[in-house]
Design an enzyme around this catalytic site. Structure first.
Site, PDB file in Angstrom:
ATOM      1  N   SER A 123       5.352  -8.921  36.284  1.00 35.80           N
ATOM      2  CA  SER A 123       5.137  -7.797  37.184  1.00 35.80           C
ATOM      3  C   SER A 123       6.155  -6.724  36.835  1.00 35.80           C
ATOM      4  O   SER A 123       7.161  -6.992  36.165  1.00 35.80           O
ATOM      5  CB  SER A 123       5.277  -8.244  38.645  1.00 35.80           C
ATOM      6  OG  SER A 123       6.530  -8.881  38.861  1.00 35.80           O
ATOM      7  N   HIS A 179      25.579 -10.072  47.763  1.00 37.61           N
ATOM      8  CA  HIS A 179      25.230  -8.706  48.142  1.00 37.61           C
ATOM      9  C   HIS A 179      26.513  -7.988  48.594  1.00 37.61           C
ATOM     10  O   HIS A 179      27.362  -8.592  49.261  1.00 37.61           O
ATOM     11  CB  HIS A 179      24.215  -8.735  49.290  1.00 37.61           C
ATOM     12  CG  HIS A 179      23.680  -7.390  49.661  1.00 37.61           C
ATOM     13  ND1 HIS A 179      24.407  -6.485  50.407  1.00 37.61           N
ATOM     14  CD2 HIS A 179      22.488  -6.802  49.397  1.00 37.61           C
ATOM     15  CE1 HIS A 179      23.690  -5.388  50.586  1.00 37.61           C
ATOM     16  NE2 HIS A 179      22.511  -5.555  49.992  1.00 37.61           N
ATOM     17  N   ALA A 211      16.149  -3.598  63.162  1.00 39.26           N
ATOM     18  CA  ALA A 211      17.573  -3.872  62.970  1.00 39.26           C
ATOM     19  C   ALA A 211      17.865  -4.521  61.625  1.00 39.26           C
ATOM     20  O   ALA A 211      19.002  -4.511  61.173  1.00 39.26           O
ATOM     21  CB  ALA A 211      18.081  -4.769  64.100  1.00 39.26           C
ATOM     22  N   HIS A 223       6.981  -0.665  48.321  1.00 34.54           N
ATOM     23  CA  HIS A 223       8.264  -0.882  48.983  1.00 34.54           C
ATOM     24  C   HIS A 223       8.250  -0.230  50.364  1.00 34.54           C
ATOM     25  O   HIS A 223       7.647   0.820  50.574  1.00 34.54           O
ATOM     26  CB  HIS A 223       9.400  -0.269  48.158  1.00 34.54           C
ATOM     27  CG  HIS A 223       9.805  -1.105  47.004  1.00 34.54           C
ATOM     28  ND1 HIS A 223      11.116  -1.223  46.586  1.00 34.54           N
ATOM     29  CD2 HIS A 223       9.092  -1.868  46.149  1.00 34.54           C
ATOM     30  CE1 HIS A 223      11.178  -2.028  45.540  1.00 34.54           C
ATOM     31  NE2 HIS A 223       9.957  -2.415  45.255  1.00 34.54           N
ATOM     32  N   HIS A 245       9.843 -10.418  36.900  1.00 38.61           N
ATOM     33  CA  HIS A 245       9.636  -9.075  37.441  1.00 38.61           C
ATOM     34  C   HIS A 245      10.568  -8.112  36.699  1.00 38.61           C
ATOM     35  O   HIS A 245      11.791  -8.267  36.744  1.00 38.61           O
ATOM     36  CB  HIS A 245       9.943  -9.060  38.940  1.00 38.61           C
ATOM     37  CG  HIS A 245       9.638  -7.763  39.616  1.00 38.61           C
ATOM     38  ND1 HIS A 245       8.354  -7.324  39.842  1.00 38.61           N
ATOM     39  CD2 HIS A 245      10.460  -6.801  40.125  1.00 38.61           C
ATOM     40  CE1 HIS A 245       8.390  -6.153  40.467  1.00 38.61           C
ATOM     41  NE2 HIS A 245       9.662  -5.811  40.646  1.00 38.61           N
ATOM     42  N   GLU A 249       8.286  -2.965  38.113  1.00 32.83           N
ATOM     43  CA  GLU A 249       8.690  -2.031  39.165  1.00 32.83           C
ATOM     44  C   GLU A 249       8.766  -0.630  38.597  1.00 32.83           C
ATOM     45  O   GLU A 249       9.333  -0.395  37.526  1.00 32.83           O
ATOM     46  CB  GLU A 249      10.061  -2.418  39.730  1.00 32.83           C
ATOM     47  CG  GLU A 249      10.521  -1.464  40.835  1.00 32.83           C
ATOM     48  CD  GLU A 249      11.883  -1.808  41.383  1.00 32.83           C
ATOM     49  OE1 GLU A 249      11.967  -2.798  42.129  1.00 32.83           O
ATOM     50  OE2 GLU A 249      12.858  -1.114  41.057  1.00 32.83           O
ATOM     51  N   ARG A 280      10.776   3.609  32.029  1.00 24.66           N
ATOM     52  CA  ARG A 280      10.951   3.703  30.578  1.00 24.66           C
ATOM     53  C   ARG A 280      10.322   2.442  29.982  1.00 24.66           C
ATOM     54  O   ARG A 280      10.936   1.380  29.957  1.00 24.66           O
ATOM     55  CB  ARG A 280      12.430   3.817  30.216  1.00 24.66           C
ATOM     56  CG  ARG A 280      13.076   5.064  30.800  1.00 24.66           C
ATOM     57  CD  ARG A 280      14.526   5.239  30.362  1.00 24.66           C
ATOM     58  NE  ARG A 280      15.115   6.411  30.968  1.00 24.66           N
ATOM     59  CZ  ARG A 280      14.980   7.660  30.534  1.00 24.66           C
ATOM     60  NH1 ARG A 280      14.240   7.875  29.464  1.00 24.66           N
ATOM     61  NH2 ARG A 280      15.562   8.665  31.145  1.00 24.66           N
ATOM     62  N   LYS A 314      14.255 -14.606  56.263  1.00 29.79           N
ATOM     63  CA  LYS A 314      13.154 -13.710  55.889  1.00 29.79           C
ATOM     64  C   LYS A 314      11.901 -14.507  55.537  1.00 29.79           C
ATOM     65  O   LYS A 314      10.788 -14.116  55.910  1.00 29.79           O
ATOM     66  CB  LYS A 314      13.579 -12.813  54.719  1.00 29.79           C
ATOM     67  CG  LYS A 314      14.627 -11.771  55.105  1.00 29.79           C
ATOM     68  CD  LYS A 314      14.901 -10.772  54.006  1.00 29.79           C
ATOM     69  CE  LYS A 314      15.743 -11.324  52.900  1.00 29.79           C
ATOM     70  NZ  LYS A 314      16.157 -10.268  51.921  1.00 29.79           N
ATOM     71  N   ASP A 330      18.936   1.002  51.448  1.00 26.98           N
ATOM     72  CA  ASP A 330      20.317   1.469  51.300  1.00 26.98           C
ATOM     73  C   ASP A 330      20.632   2.536  52.337  1.00 26.98           C
ATOM     74  O   ASP A 330      19.730   3.138  52.936  1.00 26.98           O
ATOM     75  CB  ASP A 330      20.526   2.055  49.899  1.00 26.98           C
ATOM     76  CG  ASP A 330      20.315   1.020  48.811  1.00 26.98           C
ATOM     77  OD1 ASP A 330      20.671  -0.152  49.040  1.00 26.98           O
ATOM     78  OD2 ASP A 330      19.788   1.381  47.748  1.00 26.98           O
ATOM     79  N   PHE A 361      25.316   0.681  37.372  1.00 29.46           N
ATOM     80  CA  PHE A 361      24.330   0.125  38.304  1.00 29.46           C
ATOM     81  C   PHE A 361      24.783  -1.242  38.794  1.00 29.46           C
ATOM     82  O   PHE A 361      24.715  -1.566  39.984  1.00 29.46           O
ATOM     83  CB  PHE A 361      22.987   0.042  37.572  1.00 29.46           C
ATOM     84  CG  PHE A 361      21.805  -0.266  38.457  1.00 29.46           C
ATOM     85  CD1 PHE A 361      21.868  -0.152  39.841  1.00 29.46           C
ATOM     86  CD2 PHE A 361      20.603  -0.659  37.889  1.00 29.46           C
ATOM     87  CE1 PHE A 361      20.774  -0.434  40.639  1.00 29.46           C
ATOM     88  CE2 PHE A 361      19.498  -0.950  38.676  1.00 29.46           C
ATOM     89  CZ  PHE A 361      19.584  -0.833  40.055  1.00 29.46           C
ATOM     90  N   ASP A 411      23.954 -15.097  51.895  1.00 28.94           N
ATOM     91  CA  ASP A 411      22.762 -14.488  51.301  1.00 28.94           C
ATOM     92  C   ASP A 411      21.594 -15.462  51.301  1.00 28.94           C
ATOM     93  O   ASP A 411      20.452 -15.092  51.594  1.00 28.94           O
ATOM     94  CB  ASP A 411      23.054 -14.037  49.866  1.00 28.94           C
ATOM     95  CG  ASP A 411      23.917 -12.793  49.802  1.00 28.94           C
ATOM     96  OD1 ASP A 411      23.850 -11.981  50.746  1.00 28.94           O
ATOM     97  OD2 ASP A 411      24.648 -12.629  48.814  1.00 28.94           O
TER      98      ASP A 411
END
Length: 289
Positions: free
Chosen positions: A8, A144, A118, A70, A260, A10, A266, A160, A102, A211, A153
């Site tokens: 996949s 994170h 929240a 997203h 992914h 992004e 690019r 989730k 973010d 990054f 995490d």
């Protein structure tokens, strides 16, 4: 020989004419790789919300790709966020990547909207209750930046998944063992959902290091030295291809079936890596009607 992985990609939405051309060139270059899905990001603080929605709709309509849009909790009430969810459904989208998001540009930290969700756990639960979407979430094989520990995490990821997410896509990393340790911790915590490794083909080593610093991704010294030598010798593109392909090969050998790729719009290096992994291509006819 290992079985070819499911893949996949992004993409991120364009914010100008040149960027728009780059996005569509990227989609055209990678669509023949038959991805399981493609995702389209939000900018920091939800700044590209409208652009993301437009890109999602266009990719779905014109290329027939399965698009995972997203969605974040940033700068929107619950009602506004669910209106976006409904709009995605009307556009034919059936998958959402649900994220906290973010902090808005200029903000020192993330803050909940007064009438908003929240956390990503709440967002996942609300989307899952609609019964209309497959929900994917983010995962962090290295701590994170806002987390107390990698154990925290893993626990948050479990929350989730328990809220209704069906799979998770990890932040990028540089060593396969980083992913394997995280996967083992998830299994130990009782997480049964698929954990998909996020792969970043390196088109700019200096940019990648910056990054990584923002994301909390550790840069191995040996890799920094190797890229520095490759840049000095003028073989950075060849080394980047070898590095990414080897990482993917190790993951596949370790039982990974899905990869992914963070394309950064690019496509060339991503396409070469996917080809090296033995993924077959097929012509894709753009629907221009």
């Amino acid at each position: 020989m290992s079985k070819s992985p499911r893949i996949s990609f992004e993409f991120f939405p364009p914010q100008g004419l040149d960027a728009s051309f780059r996005l569509w060139e990227t989609v055209q270059a990678l669509a023949p790789m038959q991805p399981e899905f493609v995702s389209v990001t939000y900018g920091a603080g939800g700044t590209t919300r409208k652009l993301t929605h437009e890109a999602v709709g266009t990719i779905h309509r014109h290329y027939g790709l399965n698009v995972a849009a997203h969605l974040t909790c940033v700068d929107a009430s619950k009602a506004e966020t669910m209106e976006i969810v409904d709009a995605y459904y009307e556009a034919g989208v059936r998958e959402i990547v649900a994220l906290r998001g973010d902090a808005p540009k200029g903000a020192s930290h993330w803050e909940k909207h007064p009438e908003g969700f929240a956390s990503s756990v709440e967002l996942v639960g609300a989307i899952a209750k609609t019964g209309k979407f497959k929900v994917r979430v983010g995962a962090y094989p290295e701590r994170h930046p806002d987390s107390a520990s990698t154990a925290a995490d893993v626990e948050f990821l479990k929350r989730k998944i328990d809220a209704g997410a069906t799979s998770a896509i990890t932040q990028f990393f540089f060593e396969a063992d980083t992913f394997f340790r995280f996967r083992d911790a998830c299994v130990k915590a009782g997480i049964e959902a698929a954990i998909i490794p996020g792969i970043l083909p390196i088109t700019s080593w200096e940019g990648t290091k910056k990054f990584a610093a923002r994301c909390g991704t550790q840069v191995p010294a040996r890799l920094d030295e190797a890229f520095t030598r490759a840049l000095r010798d003028g073989r950075q593109e060849l080394f980047a291809l070898a590095q990414c392909t080897q990482l993917c090969d190790r993951l596949i050998e370790g039982g990974v079936e899905d990869l992914h790729f963070y394309t950064l719009n690019r496509p060339d290096l991503t396409r070469e890596v996917v080809r090296a992994l033995g993924v077959q291509t097929q012509p894709v006819l753009e629907n221009v009607a």
